[in-house]
Design an enzyme around this catalytic site. Structure first.
Site, PDB file in Angstrom:
ATOM      1  N   CYS A  21      37.279  20.559  69.315  1.00 58.39           N
ATOM      2  CA  CYS A  21      38.200  21.484  68.643  1.00 58.39           C
ATOM      3  C   CYS A  21      39.502  20.722  68.411  1.00 58.39           C
ATOM      4  O   CYS A  21      40.396  20.752  69.257  1.00 58.39           O
ATOM      5  CB  CYS A  21      38.424  22.740  69.476  1.00 58.39           C
ATOM      6  N   CYS A  22      39.612  20.024  67.281  1.00 62.10           N
ATOM      7  CA  CYS A  22      40.632  18.990  67.119  1.00 62.10           C
ATOM      8  C   CYS A  22      41.908  19.469  66.453  1.00 62.10           C
ATOM      9  O   CYS A  22      42.947  18.811  66.587  1.00 62.10           O
ATOM     10  CB  CYS A  22      40.062  17.831  66.309  1.00 62.10           C
ATOM     11  N   ALA A  23      41.896  20.568  65.687  1.00 64.26           N
ATOM     12  CA  ALA A  23      43.077  20.962  64.909  1.00 64.26           C
ATOM     13  C   ALA A  23      44.243  21.268  65.836  1.00 64.26           C
ATOM     14  O   ALA A  23      44.046  21.836  66.919  1.00 64.26           O
ATOM     15  CB  ALA A  23      42.742  22.176  64.041  1.00 64.26           C
ATOM     16  N   GLY A  75      45.334  18.078  65.242  1.00 64.10           N
ATOM     17  CA  GLY A  75      45.194  16.629  65.262  1.00 64.10           C
ATOM     18  C   GLY A  75      46.115  15.898  66.209  1.00 64.10           C
ATOM     19  O   GLY A  75      46.124  14.662  66.193  1.00 64.10           O
ATOM     20  N   GLY A  76      46.891  16.590  67.021  1.00 63.28           N
ATOM     21  CA  GLY A  76      47.788  15.903  67.948  1.00 63.28           C
ATOM     22  C   GLY A  76      47.044  15.134  69.020  1.00 63.28           C
ATOM     23  O   GLY A  76      47.347  13.969  69.293  1.00 63.28           O
ATOM     24  N   LYS A  77      46.053  15.775  69.645  1.00 62.43           N
ATOM     25  CA  LYS A  77      45.288  15.098  70.697  1.00 62.43           C
ATOM     26  C   LYS A  77      44.394  14.014  70.107  1.00 62.43           C
ATOM     27  O   LYS A  77      44.195  12.963  70.727  1.00 62.43           O
ATOM     28  CB  LYS A  77      44.452  16.125  71.462  1.00 62.43           C
ATOM     29  N   ASP A 105      36.092  20.603  63.951  1.00 58.38           N
ATOM     30  CA  ASP A 105      36.717  21.914  64.082  1.00 58.38           C
ATOM     31  C   ASP A 105      35.943  22.893  63.215  1.00 58.38           C
ATOM     32  O   ASP A 105      35.477  22.545  62.120  1.00 58.38           O
ATOM     33  CB  ASP A 105      38.183  21.872  63.659  1.00 58.38           C
ATOM     34  N   ASP A 165      30.038  24.202  63.737  1.00 53.43           N
ATOM     35  CA  ASP A 165      30.218  25.108  64.863  1.00 53.43           C
ATOM     36  C   ASP A 165      29.977  24.328  66.150  1.00 53.43           C
ATOM     37  O   ASP A 165      28.929  23.708  66.329  1.00 53.43           O
ATOM     38  CB  ASP A 165      29.245  26.280  64.743  1.00 53.43           C
ATOM     39  N   CYS A 218      45.065  26.748  76.884  1.00 56.51           N
ATOM     40  CA  CYS A 218      46.485  27.107  76.979  1.00 56.51           C
ATOM     41  C   CYS A 218      46.624  28.530  77.506  1.00 56.51           C
ATOM     42  O   CYS A 218      47.502  29.279  77.078  1.00 56.51           O
ATOM     43  CB  CYS A 218      47.180  26.949  75.632  1.00 56.51           C
TER      44      CYS A 218
END
Length: 793
Positions: free
Chosen positions: A377-379, A381-383, A401, A428, A502
């Site tokens: 789940c990349c969005a 893109g910070g990580k 994503d 998915d 989070c």
């Protein structure tokens, strides 16, 4: 600039046409001093009277000023830098009329600021306002009517003694001039404030159980906050400060209502937080959510260094510091005179706006160079960019994503930051193992309820309920199992998975991790982070795995960053454990469970009997015995050797497992006769399928003929029944007898017809109860139809 003025050639000029000649101090001050018998003289203090006497004495003998003739300062005009005096009045010196008509040189006309403060003539040049009311007629003509009226009013006030003077400023120094009724309003106000403070300090009394707040009126937040503090104080020492007849539940219920009112939380989320934190820590958490977290930057080491970036931003007016000892690329911004997200350094990709807590999962993952890494789940893109930064653009990163719209921001950030080793996909995550697998490391930042980032999204306070938490937890479990299946346990450098959210609720964190530990062959390992609170191993009635202590929790009120949860897994087997261990392929290779092993069932679905178990055991013993030099081959359930006669394996095993010993030597003799006849028949026949396997509808006298022969792996895994122990000795003895008979050469054995196989007393299938019983009629018919073929040509 310009030509220098020659003072010798300057023409001398006298005073102007409208210049007013100032009279002596004895005439100027008389107007302001009251007469000896005047009532206003009583208003002057003792010090004021002394100063007035000094002025009168000084005005009599005034020395003539040592001033060049011709200099005169016009009233109403001040030189540049001079300030008109308002404090102590100084009497103007008596000027000579002859000197008024003379003028000095041009250099003496210029008055500098240094002359005003340091020269001896500064007092002489200062213009006072003693004669402001006695203006000339020419000046009065230029004034407006309202200004003339103001001047008259000022003159009348001056004669009455109300005009401002220095004596009014000295009244505070005199003790005699203060009246007892000078500040009546201030005393009344102070008394009212004191009364309010007394009311606030009254002891807190819990309202009756049936009483509710007044409807239709906005609550007083100050009173609510005061009540919250009082209730927390009572609950800290409940035994000593509580009211008689009141329980702790009543106090907690009232506290929850007040907290929901003061901080604008919903009842569901507030109850979850009250279960999670102690009361003192709960107030700190709620207060921290009202304040935004500090802005943090992550330096892109692919393009610059943190030291160089910090210097550039400081030159642009940004006040910043290093983020902490735990981060080598983070910067915290306190304030900035420029938009921090639109600087040339940001547009050039030198840094990324990223929260401090978002850097921690990548640090826990610890990616190495030349690895295959999946960010499920990349969005936005910070990580992903941080992983590429630590890998120095080597290896391969697959950024996936499920939301196609959010992938646009991923593409933009990766291009801006200069990341070149990343592939972006749109699948998915729950179905991702079907797409591609075998990754060295996987990062799963699962979607959650967002209870750790309330300062960014205050709507979370009221729009979350139990269904939302359960929905998120179910999705997280599916994604976590899918991520574990995507990891390659045989990786030389990896085999790790980092799960983070989070959120701070237990249902989305410890509960999900404990579920994954039960469903997959993984274990928890330390995250490598030096700070953070340990995860829960017990929460209310729930008990979790003890290794959950290695997980880490972060809170806004303790670490000044967004609420976060991080867990790190190590996968030690690629197999998936099953709840039923009957499938040997799904069993765990490290810890095989033989106790739950189930023996194979017969074709008709019936449970295996003791004789079937004995047959399996006998077959296992036959496989372990050393064979003769000529190897045996197994074909269609009949063990044969070249040039040797054999008998069906399953009936022999069944014969060897007879529980009774009544046959004795007669059975051995019948076996010998049967083997001799079979040697004389020559080519061996092959029984048909109908003869080998009876139909379920037609019951056969041979009870265990339909039992399939188990595979060697099943034989090794099958348990040894205790009831078959005495029959193993007989099986060994009879097997030795068979081998001795089989080793005799068959001389002159002529082949017989196929029909002769069904005739005679020795049939290939023998009942376990009687060795001389002929086969049933149906089997005899099926064998005589010509379907069987000889085994030897």
């Amino acid at each position: 600039m310009g030509r220098k003025l020659d003072p010798t050639k300057k023409e001398k000029r006298g005073p102007g046409r409208k210049a007013r000649k100032q009279k002596g101090a004895e005439t100027e001050l008389v107007r302001f001093l009251p007469a000896a018998g005047d009532e206003n003289s009583k208003r002057l203090s003792s010090r004021a009277r002394k100063r007035a006497a000094k002025r009168r004495a000084g005005s009599v003998d005034v020395p003539k000023p040592n001033k060049s003739p011709g200099i005169k300062t016009l009233p109403g005009e001040l030189s540049k830098g001079a300030v008109q005096a308002r404090g102590k009045k100084r009497p103007a010196p008596i000027q000579n009329s002859d000197g008024d008509e003379e003028e000095d040189s041009g250099e003496d006309d210029v008055v500098t600021q240094g002359d005003l403060w340091g020269s001896e003539d500064s007092d002489e040049d200062m213009v006072d306002d003693y004669g402001a009311a006695s203006n000339s007629e020419d000046e009065e003509e230029k004034l407006l009517p309202i200004e003339r009226a103001a001047l008259k009013q000022k003159a009348q006030d001056a004669t009455a003694g109300v005009l401002w003077n220095e004596e009014d400023t000295d009244e505070d120094e005199d003790d005699d001039g203060v009246s007892p009724e000078s500040h009546p309003r201030k005393d009344d106000k102070a008394e009212g404030d004191l009364q309010i403070n007394v009311e606030d300090e009254e002891a807190f009394v819990l309202p009756p159980a049936g009483e509710t707040d007044q409807d239709g009126q906005a609550p007083d937040l100050q009173r609510v906050h005061k009540r919250i503090q009082d209730i927390v104080g009572v609950l800290r020492d409940f035994g000593a400060q509580r009211e008689e007849g009141r329980s702790r539940a009543e106090y907690l219920s009232r506290l929850q209502k007040d907290l929901a009112t003061y901080y604008s939380y919903g009842d569901f989320l507030l109850s979850k937080l009250m279960e999670l934190f102690p009361l003192s820590e709960l107030i700190e958490f709620l207060e921290a959510n009202e304040v935004p977290r500090p802005i943090t930057l992550r330096t892109n080491t692919l393009k610059t260094r943190r030291r160089d970036l910090a210097q550039l931003l400081i030159n642009r007016g940004v006040n910043l510091d290093p983020l902490g000892k735990w981060s080598k690329s983070g910067l915290v911004v306190y304030d900035s005179s420029v938009p921090i997200g639109a600087t040339p350094e940001y547009l050039a990709g030198h840094y990324m706006l990223q929260g401090a807590s978002s850097m921690l999962p990548v640090m826990a993952l610890a990616p190495q160079e030349h690895e295959r890494i999946l960010d499920m789940c990349c969005a936005p893109g910070g990580k992903t960019s941080y992983i590429a930064q630590l890998m120095k653009n080597t290896g391969v990163i697959l950024a996936n994503d499920a939301n196609a719209d959010r992938l646009k921001s991923v593409v933009g950030n990766l291009h801006r930051l200069g990341v070149t080793n990343t592939i972006i996909s749109h699948y998915d995550g729950r179905q991702f193992p079907k797409v591609v697998g075998g990754f060295d490391r996987v990062l799963l930042d699962a979607p959650c309820s967002g209870t750790g980032v309330i300062s960014k999204d205050p709507a979370v306070k009221t729009n979350k309920d139990e269904k939302d938490i359960q929905r998120c937890a179910h999705l997280q479990k599916e994604l976590l199992l899918s991520a574990i299946d995507s990891v390659n346990a045989a990786s030389k450098t990896g085999g790790y998975l980092v799960y983070c959210t989070c959120s701070i609720t237990v249902e989305e964190n410890e509960w999900v991790v404990d579920y994954a530990l039960k469903k997959r062959n993984v274990r928890l390992v330390p995250t490598g982070l030096d700070f953070g609170q340990e995860g829960f191993t017990r929460f209310q009635a729930r008990r979790f795995h003890p290794t959950l202590r290695s997980t880490r929790r972060f809170y806004p009120h303790t670490h000044n960053m967004d609420g976060f949860f991080i867990a790190k897994f190590k996968k030690f087997s690629n197999s998936i454990p099953q709840p039923h261990a009957g499938n040997s392929a799904a069993a765990t290779p490290t810890e095989p469970d033989l106790k739950d092993q189930v023996t194979p069932k017969s074709e008709n679905g019936s449970q295996p009997t003791k004789k079937a178990r004995g047959a399996v055991k006998a077959k296992q013993q036959l496989l372990r015995q050393p064979h003769s030099k000529k190897p045996f081959q197994k074909l269609n359930g009949i063990a044969k050797g070249p040039g040797l006669s054999t008998e069906p394996s399953v009936p022999d095993a069944q014969v060897s497992t007879r529980p009774s010993q009544s046959a004795g030597n007669a059975d051995v003799n019948s076996k010998r006769k049967r083997s001799e006849k079979l040697k004389q028949r020559g080519p061996k026949w092959k029984p048909s399928k109908e003869a080998a396997v009876p139909k379920p509808s037609a019951p056969s006298r041979v009870e265990d003929s339909g039992t399939p022969v188990p595979t060697p792996s099943e034989i090794r895994a099958a348990p040894r029944p205790k009831d078959c122990a005495p029959s193993l000795g007989k099986a060994k003895k009879k097997q030795k007898g068979k081998q001795q008979l089989a080793q005799q050469p068959a001389n002159g054995a002529a082949p017989l017809k196929e029909d002769a196989v069904s005739k005679g007393p020795s049939a290939p299938f023998v009942s376990p109860h009687s060795s001389t019983r002929p086969p049933p009629a149906k089997r005899r018919k099926s064998m005589t139809k010509g379907n069987s073929q000889p085994l030897l040509s």
